[in-house]
Write a protein that holds these residues in place. Structure first.
Motif, short mmCIF file in Angstrom:
data_model
loop_
_atom_site.label_atom_id
_atom_site.label_comp_id
_atom_site.label_asym_id
_atom_site.label_seq_id
_atom_site.Cartn_x
_atom_site.Cartn_y
_atom_site.Cartn_z
N GLN A 68 53.12 -3.86 -50.60
CA GLN A 68 53.77 -3.19 -51.72
C GLN A 68 52.77 -2.19 -52.29
O GLN A 68 52.13 -2.41 -53.31
CB GLN A 68 54.21 -4.20 -52.78
N ASP A 69 52.62 -1.08 -51.57
CA ASP A 69 51.56 -0.14 -51.90
C ASP A 69 52.00 1.29 -51.63
O ASP A 69 53.13 1.55 -51.22
CB ASP A 69 50.27 -0.48 -51.13
N GLY A 70 51.09 2.22 -51.83
CA GLY A 70 51.40 3.63 -51.64
C GLY A 70 51.74 3.98 -50.21
O GLY A 70 52.58 4.87 -49.97
N ASP A 71 51.11 3.31 -49.25
CA ASP A 71 51.42 3.58 -47.84
C ASP A 71 52.86 3.20 -47.52
O ASP A 71 53.55 3.89 -46.76
CB ASP A 71 50.46 2.83 -46.93
N TRP A 72 53.35 2.10 -48.09
CA TRP A 72 54.75 1.72 -47.89
C TRP A 72 55.68 2.76 -48.49
O TRP A 72 56.67 3.15 -47.87
CB TRP A 72 55.01 0.35 -48.48
N GLU A 73 55.34 3.25 -49.66
CA GLU A 73 56.18 4.28 -50.30
C GLU A 73 56.22 5.54 -49.43
O GLU A 73 57.26 6.18 -49.29
CB GLU A 73 55.66 4.61 -51.70
N LEU A 74 55.07 5.90 -48.84
CA LEU A 74 55.01 7.07 -47.97
C LEU A 74 55.84 6.86 -46.71
O LEU A 74 56.60 7.75 -46.29
CB LEU A 74 53.54 7.36 -47.60
N LEU A 75 55.73 5.69 -46.11
CA LEU A 75 56.52 5.38 -44.91
C LEU A 75 58.01 5.39 -45.22
O LEU A 75 58.82 5.89 -44.44
CB LEU A 75 56.11 4.02 -44.35
N THR A 90 58.60 -6.86 -47.80
CA THR A 90 57.40 -6.37 -48.48
C THR A 90 56.62 -7.53 -49.07
O THR A 90 57.20 -8.43 -49.71
CB THR A 90 57.77 -5.36 -49.59
N GLU A 91 55.32 -7.53 -48.83
CA GLU A 91 54.44 -8.63 -49.24
C GLU A 91 53.32 -8.09 -50.12
O GLU A 91 52.52 -7.27 -49.67
CB GLU A 91 53.85 -9.30 -47.99
N GLU A 92 53.24 -8.58 -51.34
CA GLU A 92 52.22 -8.06 -52.26
C GLU A 92 50.81 -8.51 -51.87
O GLU A 92 49.82 -7.90 -52.27
CB GLU A 92 52.52 -8.49 -53.70
N ASP A 93 50.69 -9.57 -51.07
CA ASP A 93 49.37 -10.07 -50.67
C ASP A 93 48.82 -9.37 -49.43
O ASP A 93 47.73 -9.71 -48.96
CB ASP A 93 49.43 -11.58 -50.42
N ASP A 117 47.52 -7.00 -39.90
CA ASP A 117 47.79 -8.42 -40.17
C ASP A 117 49.19 -8.65 -40.75
O ASP A 117 49.78 -9.71 -40.55
CB ASP A 117 46.75 -8.99 -41.13
N VAL A 118 49.71 -7.66 -41.45
CA VAL A 118 51.02 -7.84 -42.10
C VAL A 118 52.13 -8.13 -41.09
O VAL A 118 53.13 -8.78 -41.41
CB VAL A 118 51.36 -6.60 -42.97
N PHE A 119 51.94 -7.70 -39.84
CA PHE A 119 53.00 -7.91 -38.84
C PHE A 119 53.16 -9.38 -38.44
O PHE A 119 54.17 -9.75 -37.84
CB PHE A 119 52.78 -7.03 -37.62
N ASP A 120 52.16 -10.20 -38.78
CA ASP A 120 52.32 -11.64 -38.56
C ASP A 120 53.44 -12.22 -39.41
O ASP A 120 53.92 -13.32 -39.15
CB ASP A 120 51.01 -12.37 -38.87
#
Length: 314
Positions: A68-75, A90-93, A117-120
């Motif tokens: 849940q960050d700027g890169d997600w907003e850009l994507l 979306t995962e805040e951790d 790692d998020v893809f796990d």
């Protein structure tokens, strides 16, 4: 041949990330600051395929995980016109997937850093939540950014619901995420290095290359393509002999990033529209060829009418 105007529903499952590249302006020096120019773009194998398919007119639903960050907003901003992102987890951790490459002044890669790692978090439990609409899809595309258990679960789900599955590997180190049972796999699109890794063989010439396709087919896969960059493509199916397709000469290579994903996308698109096998492969090669001549990971001028025109011109 199915009408090219028909719109198919494709569920794409896998990686989405921001690609950042840093280009050294002079000889790189370690343990100090180096002057560079930089660029960034939306990336990820499944995401790139989803965007290509969206530009080609298909109805694309995308399943992935992000921070849940700027890169997600850009994507999200970059991708939302071409795919449905409603179900992305979306995962805040976690941080959104990102890939950073440092290139020397000749343009050669010096080091690449991948935070994936998020893809796990793309687990079977996550996929199960959306089974009701996934089972209505015309096909499912999954990349090997996903955990092995998710790949196996998706393949079994496709078998149960008679949905064709495409598996797109990401890299040689992730080939161990392939399922044990390939009997319901409609398509595997894999490159030479990935084939060498999984099949435990060396591909030195065209005979080896053809043998690699045959070995994949012997595992029960219905259609197999083994790509080999500028050398072209070797492809076959359970009811068709293995055939070599030479690459389209590309005198001006601007950026090879995304070429493999654009190849896969055109193959999927043409297969959905019931084209002949040779036309399916040709479309993939043309889309890859045009992408290599573009500075973009997914070329901005892509649509299905243009792709068909380009096929007539080649």
């Amino acid at each position: 041949m199915t009408s090219i105007e028909k719109r198919f529903t494709v569920v794409c499952i896998g990686g989405m990330n921001i690609d950042r590249k840093f280009y050294a302006k002079s000889e790189l020096q370690y343990e100090t600051s180096n002057p560079v120019t930089s660029s960034y773009s939306a990336g990820g194998v499944a995401r790139n395929i989803a965007e290509n398919l969206g530009r080609l007119g298909e109805n694309v639903i995308f399943l992935s995980a992000s921070g849940q960050d700027g890169d997600w907003e850009l994507l999200k901003e970059t991708s939302k016109s071409y795919m449905d992102l409603s179900y992305v987890k979306t995962e805040e951790d976690f941080t959104t997937g990102n890939y950073t490459a440092v290139l020397d002044k000749k343009g050669d890669l010096v080091i690449a850093l991948a935070d994936m790692d998020v893809f796990d978090e793309i687990t079977p439990q996550y996929i199960k939540k959306y089974e009701n609409f996934i089972k209505k899809a015309d096909s499912i595309v999954i990349d090997l950014n996903c955990p092995k258990e998710t790949v196996e679960y998706t393949l079994q789900f496709g078998k149960k619901n008679e949905i064709p599955i495409f598996i797109i590997p990401v890299s040689s180190p992730k080939m161990d995420r392939l399922p044990k049972d390939f009997s319901n796999l409609s398509w595997l699109i894999v490159n030479k290095d990935e084939s060498e890794t999984f099949l435990n063989m060396s591909i030195e010439d065209r005979i080896d290359w053809e043998r690699a396709v045959e070995k994949w087919l012997q595992l029960g896969i219905k259609n197999v393509i083994v790509t080999n960059g500028a050398q072209g493509v070797m492809a076959g199916s359970k009811d068709r002999k293995v055939t070599y397709f030479p690459a389209i000469p590309t005198p001006e290579v601007v950026d090879v990033t995304g070429a493999g994903d654009s190849f896969c996308s055109a193959v999927i698109h043409m297969w959905l529209h019931n084209h002949e096998f040779s036309s399916i492969i040709k479309a993939g090669m043309i889309n890859a060829h045009r992408t290599i001549m573009s500075p973009y990971t997914v070329r901005l001028d892509l649509n299905r009418e243009k792709l068909l025109t380009e096929m007539k011109d080649n």
